[in-house]
Design a protein around this motif. Structure first.
Motif, PDB file in Angstrom:
ATOM      1  N   PRO A 280     -16.761   0.872   1.452  1.00  0.00           N
ATOM      2  CA  PRO A 280     -15.853   0.763   2.599  1.00  0.00           C
ATOM      3  C   PRO A 280     -14.753  -0.291   2.381  1.00  0.00           C
ATOM      4  CG  PRO A 280     -18.131   0.744   3.348  1.00  0.00           C
ATOM      5  CD  PRO A 280     -18.175   0.770   1.861  1.00  0.00           C
ATOM      6  N   GLU A 281     -15.114  -1.411   1.771  1.00  0.00           N
ATOM      7  CA  GLU A 281     -14.090  -2.455   1.570  1.00  0.00           C
ATOM      8  C   GLU A 281     -13.011  -2.000   0.582  1.00  0.00           C
ATOM      9  OE1 GLU A 281     -18.056  -3.968  -0.198  1.00  0.00           O
ATOM     10  OE2 GLU A 281     -17.371  -2.836   1.533  1.00  0.00           O
ATOM     11  N   GLU A 282     -13.425  -1.132  -0.388  1.00  0.00           N
ATOM     12  CA  GLU A 282     -12.424  -0.595  -1.329  1.00  0.00           C
ATOM     13  C   GLU A 282     -11.462   0.345  -0.607  1.00  0.00           C
ATOM     14  OE1 GLU A 282     -13.852   0.423  -5.588  1.00  0.00           O
ATOM     15  OE2 GLU A 282     -15.624   0.651  -4.310  1.00  0.00           O
ATOM     16  N   ILE A 283     -12.026   1.112   0.323  1.00  0.00           N
ATOM     17  CA  ILE A 283     -11.202   2.057   1.089  1.00  0.00           C
ATOM     18  C   ILE A 283     -10.175   1.272   1.924  1.00  0.00           C
ATOM     19  CG2 ILE A 283     -11.252   3.884   2.862  1.00  0.00           C
ATOM     20  CD1 ILE A 283     -12.748   4.784   0.431  1.00  0.00           C
ATOM     21  N   THR A 284     -10.660   0.194   2.551  1.00  0.00           N
ATOM     22  CA  THR A 284      -9.761  -0.645   3.349  1.00  0.00           C
ATOM     23  C   THR A 284      -8.662  -1.212   2.451  1.00  0.00           C
ATOM     24  OG1 THR A 284     -11.690  -1.213   4.664  1.00  0.00           O
ATOM     25  CG2 THR A 284      -9.711  -2.547   5.006  1.00  0.00           C
ATOM     26  N   ALA A 285      -9.058  -1.692   1.253  1.00  0.00           N
ATOM     27  CA  ALA A 285      -8.070  -2.272   0.328  1.00  0.00           C
ATOM     28  C   ALA A 285      -7.070  -1.211  -0.128  1.00  0.00           C
ATOM     29  CB  ALA A 285      -8.793  -2.884  -0.868  1.00  0.00           C
ATOM     30  N   LEU A 286      -7.556   0.014  -0.381  1.00  0.00           N
ATOM     31  CA  LEU A 286      -6.670   1.105  -0.799  1.00  0.00           C
ATOM     32  C   LEU A 286      -5.633   1.406   0.276  1.00  0.00           C
ATOM     33  CD1 LEU A 286      -8.915   3.906  -2.400  1.00  0.00           C
ATOM     34  CD2 LEU A 286      -7.102   2.594  -3.491  1.00  0.00           C
ATOM     35  N   ARG A 287      -6.130   1.414   1.504  1.00  0.00           N
ATOM     36  CA  ARG A 287      -5.260   1.744   2.625  1.00  0.00           C
ATOM     37  C   ARG A 287      -4.169   0.681   2.765  1.00  0.00           C
ATOM     38  NH1 ARG A 287      -5.876   0.827   8.127  1.00  0.00           N
ATOM     39  NH2 ARG A 287      -4.541   2.228   9.323  1.00  0.00           N
ATOM     40  N   LYS A 288      -4.598  -0.568   2.560  1.00  0.00           N
ATOM     41  CA  LYS A 288      -3.666  -1.691   2.672  1.00  0.00           C
ATOM     42  C   LYS A 288      -2.621  -1.604   1.543  1.00  0.00           C
ATOM     43  CE  LYS A 288      -3.904  -6.604   3.391  1.00  0.00           C
ATOM     44  NZ  LYS A 288      -4.479  -7.633   2.530  1.00  0.00           N
ATOM     45  N   ALA A 289      -3.119  -1.319   0.321  1.00  0.00           N
ATOM     46  CA  ALA A 289      -2.219  -1.235  -0.836  1.00  0.00           C
ATOM     47  C   ALA A 289      -1.204  -0.120  -0.622  1.00  0.00           C
ATOM     48  CB  ALA A 289      -3.033  -0.970  -2.098  1.00  0.00           C
ATOM     49  N   LYS A 290      -1.656   0.966  -0.043  1.00  0.00           N
ATOM     50  CA  LYS A 290      -0.791   2.110   0.202  1.00  0.00           C
ATOM     51  C   LYS A 290       0.318   1.723   1.183  1.00  0.00           C
ATOM     52  CE  LYS A 290      -1.200   6.929   1.464  1.00  0.00           C
ATOM     53  NZ  LYS A 290      -2.031   7.980   2.014  1.00  0.00           N
ATOM     54  N   GLN A 291      -0.102   0.980   2.245  1.00  0.00           N
ATOM     55  CA  GLN A 291       0.857   0.545   3.258  1.00  0.00           C
ATOM     56  C   GLN A 291       1.900  -0.409   2.666  1.00  0.00           C
ATOM     57  OE1 GLN A 291      -1.772  -0.395   6.389  1.00  0.00           O
ATOM     58  NE2 GLN A 291      -0.873   1.216   7.650  1.00  0.00           N
ATOM     59  N   GLU A 292       1.391  -1.330   1.819  1.00  0.00           N
ATOM     60  CA  GLU A 292       2.308  -2.310   1.206  1.00  0.00           C
ATOM     61  C   GLU A 292       3.305  -1.625   0.291  1.00  0.00           C
ATOM     62  OE1 GLU A 292      -0.314  -5.162  -0.533  1.00  0.00           O
ATOM     63  OE2 GLU A 292      -0.757  -6.072   1.413  1.00  0.00           O
ATOM     64  N   ASN A 293       2.795  -0.625  -0.460  1.00  0.00           N
ATOM     65  CA  ASN A 293       3.676   0.163  -1.341  1.00  0.00           C
ATOM     66  C   ASN A 293       4.811   0.762  -0.543  1.00  0.00           C
ATOM     67  OD1 ASN A 293       2.610  -0.088  -3.838  1.00  0.00           O
ATOM     68  ND2 ASN A 293       1.263   1.701  -3.691  1.00  0.00           N
ATOM     69  N   ARG A 294       4.420   1.330   0.593  1.00  0.00           N
ATOM     70  CA  ARG A 294       5.413   1.999   1.417  1.00  0.00           C
ATOM     71  C   ARG A 294       6.418   1.004   1.973  1.00  0.00           C
ATOM     72  NH1 ARG A 294       2.577   4.413   5.621  1.00  0.00           N
ATOM     73  NH2 ARG A 294       1.423   5.478   4.023  1.00  0.00           N
ATOM     74  N   ASP A 295       5.890  -0.145   2.435  1.00  0.00           N
ATOM     75  CA  ASP A 295       6.772  -1.177   3.001  1.00  0.00           C
ATOM     76  C   ASP A 295       7.790  -1.637   1.962  1.00  0.00           C
ATOM     77  OD1 ASP A 295       5.422  -0.928   5.308  1.00  0.00           O
ATOM     78  OD2 ASP A 295       4.229  -2.764   5.112  1.00  0.00           O
ATOM     79  N   SER A 296       7.303  -1.802   0.721  1.00  0.00           N
ATOM     80  CA  SER A 296       8.230  -2.319  -0.307  1.00  0.00           C
ATOM     81  C   SER A 296       9.272  -1.270  -0.678  1.00  0.00           C
ATOM     82  CB  SER A 296       7.448  -2.781  -1.530  1.00  0.00           C
ATOM     83  OG  SER A 296       6.882  -1.665  -2.166  1.00  0.00           O
ATOM     84  N   GLU A 297       8.940   0.020  -0.448  1.00  0.00           N
ATOM     85  CA  GLU A 297       9.907   1.072  -0.744  1.00  0.00           C
ATOM     86  C   GLU A 297      11.018   1.141   0.313  1.00  0.00           C
ATOM     87  OE1 GLU A 297       7.722   4.694  -1.279  1.00  0.00           O
ATOM     88  OE2 GLU A 297       6.814   3.944  -3.132  1.00  0.00           O
ATOM     89  N   GLU A 298      10.676   0.720   1.523  1.00  0.00           N
ATOM     90  CA  GLU A 298      11.644   0.810   2.606  1.00  0.00           C
ATOM     91  C   GLU A 298      12.699  -0.308   2.560  1.00  0.00           C
ATOM     92  OE1 GLU A 298       8.736   3.163   5.706  1.00  0.00           O
ATOM     93  OE2 GLU A 298       9.150   1.058   6.057  1.00  0.00           O
TER      94      GLU A 298
END
Ligand code: ZN
Length: 298
Positions: A280-298
């Protein structure tokens, strides 16, 4: 004898002759996918056909064979690389149909009607893709039709898988004989005659031990020039990272749902059935990484 494949030419280079013994790798595929007998024959013929089709790939190239039938086995996918490592799967492995009137596994019935698609990634640009309607779903005839129509190579293809009473694979293998441009009519005639004399593939593969012996049923030792003999393997190149990439591609909402459950998520590789567990903690980290990726693209 390990599974192997030979690349040869015959009749002064007028014919390209390929043959493979694949008993071990088809049995491995059967076990990994828990195939019932007819499905084992469908997957085994597809894996062997894919290996023969991919036998002359150059470094860095790879080939994907898709059998898109409407029968009970569903779609079959086989992937081959330049070193004759093959992997594959079918949608529904639990298929066992009554034998055909000839007493053979009903591969055509399990595959059904549809299309055969071959895509070749030649290492540059978009992959080359060719598609033909399935002729009878028996795979060998379909591949021969594909070669004739899509690549203008008149060919004879034979593929066989024999299953023991306990469901394990007894023998598997096949051949592919391709007429190269400019083949003489008498060479073609001679080959046609021998094709009519050689037993059907399931019988032929029981009578020979090696791929070379298989080709010697069609050609004399003098006619045959063996260019290469190599081992062939069932091999998957999946990894935790690759499965993680797939997990990353699911929607935010789904990831959120997985994370909230506080249970490990199991991801299974389609090709080899290896299970990868994500906590579960990996899933949370993945979700966070995905969000950060998106933020940095914007
Ligand atoms: Zn895998």
């Amino acid at each position: 004898m390990h599974d192997h494949l030979i690349v040869a030419t015959a009749c002064n280079g007028q014919i390209r002759a390929l043959a493979a013994v694949t008993t071990g790798l088809v049995e491995e595929a059967r076990q990994r996918h828990d195939c019932w007998p007819t499905a084992a024959a469908v997957l085994g013929r597809s894996l062997t056909g894919g290996l023969l089709m991919g036998a002359i790939l150059k470094q860095g190239q790879h080939l994907t064979l898709r059998v898109l039938g409407d029968g009970p086995c569903g779609t079959v996918i086989v992937d081959v690389d330049d070193s004759s490592n093959v992997k594959g799967y079918l949608q529904e492995p639990h298929v066992n149909l009554p034998a055909t009137s000839a007493g053979k596994l009903d591969v055509g019935g399990a595959v059904g009607k549809g299309f055969l698609a071959i895509s070749k990634d030649l290492g540059f640009g978009d992959p080359y893709v060719g598609q033909v309607p399935l002729q009878n779903g028996e795979i060998a005839t379909d591949l021969a039709y594909y070669l004739a129509v899509s690549e203008q190579i008149p060919s004879a293809v034979g593929l066989g898988v024999l299953v023991n009473p306990d469901g394990s694979v007894k023998t598997a293998g096949g051949y592919m004989l391709q007429m190269l441009p400019g083949a003489d009519s008498d060479v073609i005639e001679k080959l046609e005659k021998r094709l009519s004399e050689v037993p059907v593939p399931t019988e032929l593969i029981q009578e020979v031990e090696t791929a070379e012996e298989m080709l010697k049923r069609f050609f004399t030792a003098e006619e045959l020039t063996i260019l290469e003999t190599r081992e062939v393997h069932y091999r998957c190149n999946c990894s935790r990272e690759r499965l993680q990439q797939i997990l990353m591609s699911v929607s935010d909402d789904e990831l959120q749902e997985m994370a909230v459950k506080q249970e490990p998520v199991e991801m299974i590789c389609h090709f080899c059935r290896t299970a990868y567990l994500f906590q579960p903690e990996e899933i949370t980290a993945l979700r966070k990484a995905k969000q950060e990726n998106r933020d940095s693209e914007e």
